[in-house]
Design a protein around this motif. Sequence first.
Motif: not given
Lengths: 314, 349
Positions: B257-275
């Motif tokens: 869910l941390a990954g879900f919330s970062e991509v769907a919430g904060l960032k809006g897309s996936l990169t290799l450095d989201i975490s």
Amino acid sequence: MDIVDILLSASFWAAAIRIASPLIFAALGELICERAGVLNLGIEGIMVVGAFAGWMTVYSGGGLWAGVGVAMLAGMLFGLLHAVLTVPFGLSQHVVGLGITMLATALTYFSYRLALPEVTSPPKIEAFQPLPVPVLSDIPVLGPAVFSQTPLTYLAFGLVIAVSVILYRTPLGLALRAAGENPAAVAAQGLSVGAIRIGAVMAGSGLMALGGAFLTMSAFNSFFFEMVNGRGWICIALVVFGSWRPGKTLIGAILFAAFDALQVRVQQTPLGADLPYQIFLMMPYLLSILALVVMSRRAQVPAALMVPFNKGER
Amino acid sequence: MRLEPVAQPTLIRTIGLPALALAATVAIASLLAMVAGAPPLSVLGLILQGAFGSKFALLETLNRATPLIFTGLAVAVAFRARLWNIGAEAQLYAGAVVTATLGTGALAWPSGLLLPSIASAAMLAGAIVLLVPTVLKTRFGVDEVVTTLLLNFVVLLWVSMLLEGPLKDPMGMGWPKSARLIPEARLPRIVEGLRLHWGFGLALIAAAVIWLVQARTTLGYEMRAVGLNRAAAKFAGIPVGPVLIKTALLSGGLAALAGFSEVAGLKGSLTLDISPGFGYTGIIVAMLALLNPFGVVVAALFVAGVFVGADSMSRAVGVPTYLADIMLATALLLMVLALMLTRFRVRWA
């Protein structure tokens, strides 16, 4: 190039021995800790410290062997911190080990940034050079592969023998192994379990740092972030694979390194060009997991591994 | 020296020792600030101000705390059952990959249906990533510490492969980055105009749910029993293996869910450095929280504050941001020591 050709070439085995060297140091270090009953998850961070301390010493004008000494001392210092928290205080070895890895890594990166605030490409040092052993280095294949390495690699192999002899042929080794198998018996002999374990963790951590120092002083010749890249965790897998025995751990490290050297070479063949390079980079980690699965059933885990010893308690 | 249990710890002991640990952490940070050539008091002031000193700073801290609440809960749930999940980083990325795969137009559903579906699929992916080492543990006796650690590297390489292959944004100018999520797949903001998305709300709900599970359900009781004494739990008829598997599913799902919330919430897309290591930092959060779900929320705010504050401090006075990581690792080690000393007395003999 055919895979058979690769496997028969001296340069391939020379690379494998070189890749194995830092793993041999660090895995021996972990083995000493675990044989005395302490799981040292600080290994990854201690390797980072060793890599930086050795490199920094040489970069600021010290000799190569001085760098080795400083790296080992730095590693032993973190080992002491680990040992104090886990042995007399008996704190969770998992939590303390991970904490030591985080602390050691953060302190290293902090120091690196302080020492070199504005560098983009990490400066190189004049590192250890290959030292061919007279006569032996003239043997075909074996000579260039094994006997034309840097002095640190010879030291790694020498240490495997030294650690085996100490563990199995001296009273000190007996006491150390007993501290990891049956600490109450050690205490009954009038020896201090705490002192043996603290000593073992410090010595082991020194070797881990030496493994890190190999990376900067004998392989890459400079220090950069994330250069240890999970090698510490792989060493923990190697110790399990080697059933906590120095000789078997050495064989594991060489097999692992040979595989690693092979994947780099296969990447350059037509077969490798078709596959994403990440597949090859995953292999070392997947191989370590596979090795754990195969070996865990038969593994002779030290009986008192991760069990704190509080004298007078039963 | 010997450790002797303290029968009835005084209030001074239970409050004073953890406070002392925090004070020592601050003292060490001040010392390092001095080494770096900055006045320590101003460094600490700048960290506090950068974390909580303005509306912008506070929102930034809440945003940073969101993934940490999820990974902190993931670690707390697992550690309570003594399942050593050091792989929250991998589970986070598994959730992020699923979010980016389903949220970029593969499913054209209305938001109310799409978001719960993506969240569930993400949780499933994270659960599977932790299921592998857990089954290896229960079936073959493979130590999960090393396997979860090693899987972090494997999963990160796998994400890198996807971002340079099937998930790569064709409009991304060659950067390894996924396409942007469709608007229906984005978590809305809690208050219009404030940069804080519903991921934070979801994190608070997750903490409450985990508290309920731990305090009020049979599973919660079984997980605690397995964590306290595996042999005794088995003897009492608790199915240790299945309980560990359920724990893994819960823990892996939370981290995802941390990954879900970062991509769907904060960032809006996936990169290799989201975490930047949220999975590992989750361990610090969980330990500082004493593995308590509501404690996790408080600890995550503290840890996020240190990171956000250190970033802004570093921009102002040039002390490396790694000071934050040093402070948190020190706090972790000193806190576990202090907590042990609230229950045991040192006898020098």
